[in-house]
Scaffold this motif. Structure first.
Motif, PDB file in Angstrom:
ATOM      1  N   ASN A  87      30.844  30.734  56.203  1.00 40.76           N
ATOM      2  CA  ASN A  87      31.920  30.721  55.227  1.00 40.76           C
ATOM      3  C   ASN A  87      33.233  30.559  55.986  1.00 40.76           C
ATOM      4  N   PHE A  88      33.668  29.321  56.147  1.00 45.62           N
ATOM      5  CA  PHE A  88      34.897  29.075  56.886  1.00 45.62           C
ATOM      6  C   PHE A  88      36.077  28.826  55.963  1.00 45.62           C
ATOM      7  N   ILE A  89      35.880  28.996  54.662  1.00 39.64           N
ATOM      8  CA  ILE A  89      36.934  28.699  53.698  1.00 39.64           C
ATOM      9  C   ILE A  89      37.669  29.974  53.298  1.00 39.64           C
ATOM     10  N   SER A  90      38.980  29.980  53.499  1.00 38.09           N
ATOM     11  CA  SER A  90      39.812  31.111  53.074  1.00 38.09           C
ATOM     12  C   SER A  90      40.316  30.913  51.653  1.00 38.09           C
ATOM     13  N   ALA A  91      40.447  29.666  51.219  1.00 34.58           N
ATOM     14  CA  ALA A  91      40.910  29.332  49.873  1.00 34.58           C
ATOM     15  C   ALA A  91      40.326  27.976  49.503  1.00 34.58           C
ATOM     16  N   PHE A  92      39.964  27.812  48.229  1.00 38.77           N
ATOM     17  CA  PHE A  92      39.334  26.578  47.765  1.00 38.77           C
ATOM     18  C   PHE A  92      40.065  26.077  46.541  1.00 38.77           C
ATOM     19  N   ALA A  93      40.517  24.825  46.594  1.00 36.95           N
ATOM     20  CA  ALA A  93      41.210  24.205  45.468  1.00 36.95           C
ATOM     21  C   ALA A  93      40.536  22.892  45.112  1.00 36.95           C
ATOM     22  N   GLU A 124      50.859  20.035  44.655  1.00 36.01           N
ATOM     23  CA  GLU A 124      50.851  21.432  44.210  1.00 36.01           C
ATOM     24  C   GLU A 124      49.670  22.176  44.835  1.00 36.01           C
ATOM     25  N   ALA A 125      48.540  21.518  44.928  1.00 34.35           N
ATOM     26  CA  ALA A 125      47.364  22.129  45.559  1.00 34.35           C
ATOM     27  C   ALA A 125      47.633  22.424  47.031  1.00 34.35           C
ATOM     28  N   VAL A 126      48.319  21.533  47.706  1.00 31.12           N
ATOM     29  CA  VAL A 126      48.653  21.739  49.121  1.00 31.12           C
ATOM     30  C   VAL A 126      49.593  22.933  49.272  1.00 31.12           C
ATOM     31  N   LYS A 127      50.607  23.024  48.436  1.00 30.12           N
ATOM     32  CA  LYS A 127      51.529  24.173  48.492  1.00 30.12           C
ATOM     33  C   LYS A 127      50.759  25.477  48.311  1.00 30.12           C
ATOM     34  N   TRP A 128      49.845  25.497  47.343  1.00 31.41           N
ATOM     35  CA  TRP A 128      49.040  26.702  47.085  1.00 31.41           C
ATOM     36  C   TRP A 128      48.155  27.018  48.286  1.00 31.41           C
ATOM     37  N   ALA A 129      47.498  26.005  48.850  1.00 30.37           N
ATOM     38  CA  ALA A 129      46.590  26.214  49.984  1.00 30.37           C
ATOM     39  C   ALA A 129      47.341  26.785  51.182  1.00 30.37           C
ATOM     40  N   ILE A 130      48.527  26.273  51.449  1.00 25.48           N
ATOM     41  CA  ILE A 130      49.328  26.792  52.559  1.00 25.48           C
ATOM     42  C   ILE A 130      49.705  28.238  52.303  1.00 25.48           C
ATOM     43  N   SER A 131      50.101  28.534  51.073  1.00 25.89           N
ATOM     44  CA  SER A 131      50.459  29.909  50.704  1.00 25.89           C
ATOM     45  C   SER A 131      49.273  30.856  50.852  1.00 25.89           C
ATOM     46  N   GLU A 132      48.106  30.441  50.391  1.00 23.90           N
ATOM     47  CA  GLU A 132      46.896  31.267  50.498  1.00 23.90           C
ATOM     48  C   GLU A 132      46.490  31.459  51.950  1.00 23.90           C
ATOM     49  N   GLN A 133      46.632  30.434  52.752  1.00 23.23           N
ATOM     50  CA  GLN A 133      46.284  30.551  54.168  1.00 23.23           C
ATOM     51  C   GLN A 133      47.229  31.526  54.864  1.00 23.23           C
ATOM     52  N   LEU A 134      48.500  31.481  54.512  1.00 26.54           N
ATOM     53  CA  LEU A 134      49.457  32.433  55.092  1.00 26.54           C
ATOM     54  C   LEU A 134      49.104  33.870  54.700  1.00 26.54           C
ATOM     55  N   LYS A 135      48.699  34.058  53.439  1.00 26.34           N
ATOM     56  CA  LYS A 135      48.271  35.401  52.996  1.00 26.34           C
ATOM     57  C   LYS A 135      47.053  35.851  53.792  1.00 26.34           C
ATOM     58  N   TYR A 136      46.101  34.939  53.983  1.00 25.10           N
ATOM     59  CA  TYR A 136      44.900  35.282  54.749  1.00 25.10           C
ATOM     60  C   TYR A 136      45.271  35.650  56.185  1.00 25.10           C
ATOM     61  N   ASP A 137      46.122  34.853  56.801  1.00 18.89           N
ATOM     62  CA  ASP A 137      46.552  35.133  58.178  1.00 18.89           C
ATOM     63  C   ASP A 137      47.251  36.482  58.284  1.00 18.89           C
ATOM     64  N   ASP A 138      48.075  36.810  57.273  1.00 19.19           N
ATOM     65  CA  ASP A 138      48.768  38.120  57.266  1.00 19.19           C
ATOM     66  C   ASP A 138      47.764  39.256  57.162  1.00 19.19           C
ATOM     67  N   ARG A 139      46.753  39.113  56.300  1.00 16.34           N
ATOM     68  CA  ARG A 139      45.719  40.151  56.154  1.00 16.34           C
ATOM     69  C   ARG A 139      44.955  40.319  57.455  1.00 16.34           C
TER      70      ARG A 139
END
Length: 143
Positions: A87-93, A124-139
């Motif tokens: 499972n290498f996916i942190s967010a899926f759009a 819009e999907a790219v903006k969301w993916a970047i935001s989700e990846q940043l959240k994952y990295d912060d966690r």
């Protein structure tokens, strides 16, 4: 909208053109454009997983955007194999351009353990993916 028609080219790091589609690699996300009529199955997923692990490193989680510019089919049961193996996916759009694709997303949600976010606009999907990846990295760094 195809990635090649978007304003994302300046951020693009690498492109993998395979028999089943084109995969665009960015800093911390991948955009896929699967070819029309393809039956995307576990074997094809394994090829992408191997490329992603080689590119980003084993164990690195990234966001994945399925840019569905062409109609194709998925083998939903293969999601289970995917998550048992890696499972290498942190967010899926999913970026959808047709009503049928929107219906397919409902079916995929039955098999995909994480949330699938749907969009009608690639950027819009790219903006969301970047935001989700940043959240994952912060966690990851606070854990």
């Amino acid at each position: 909208m195809l990635v090649s028609e978007s304003n994302l080219n300046y951020e693009l790091q690498d492109i993998y053109i395979l028999d089943n589609g084109t995969f665009y690699f960015f800093d911390n996300f991948i955009i896929s454009e699967v070819k029309e009529g393809v039956l995307f199955d576990w074997e094809m997923a394994q090829e992408i997983i191997a490329i992603a692990e080689s590119y980003y490193g084993v164990g690195q989680k990234i966001a994945y955007i399925s840019n569905r510019v062409h109609p194709y089919s998925l083998v939903p049961q293969d999601w289970l194999k995917f998550f048992k193996a890696k499972n290498f996916i942190s967010a899926f759009a999913v970026v959808s351009y047709s009503q049928q694709e929107r219906s397919n997303i409902l079916l995929e949600r039955l098999f995909f353990k994480s949330k699938i976010k749907k969009f009608f606009d690639l950027e819009e999907a790219v903006k969301w993916a970047i935001s989700e990846q940043l959240k994952y990295d912060d966690r990851k760094t606070t854990a």
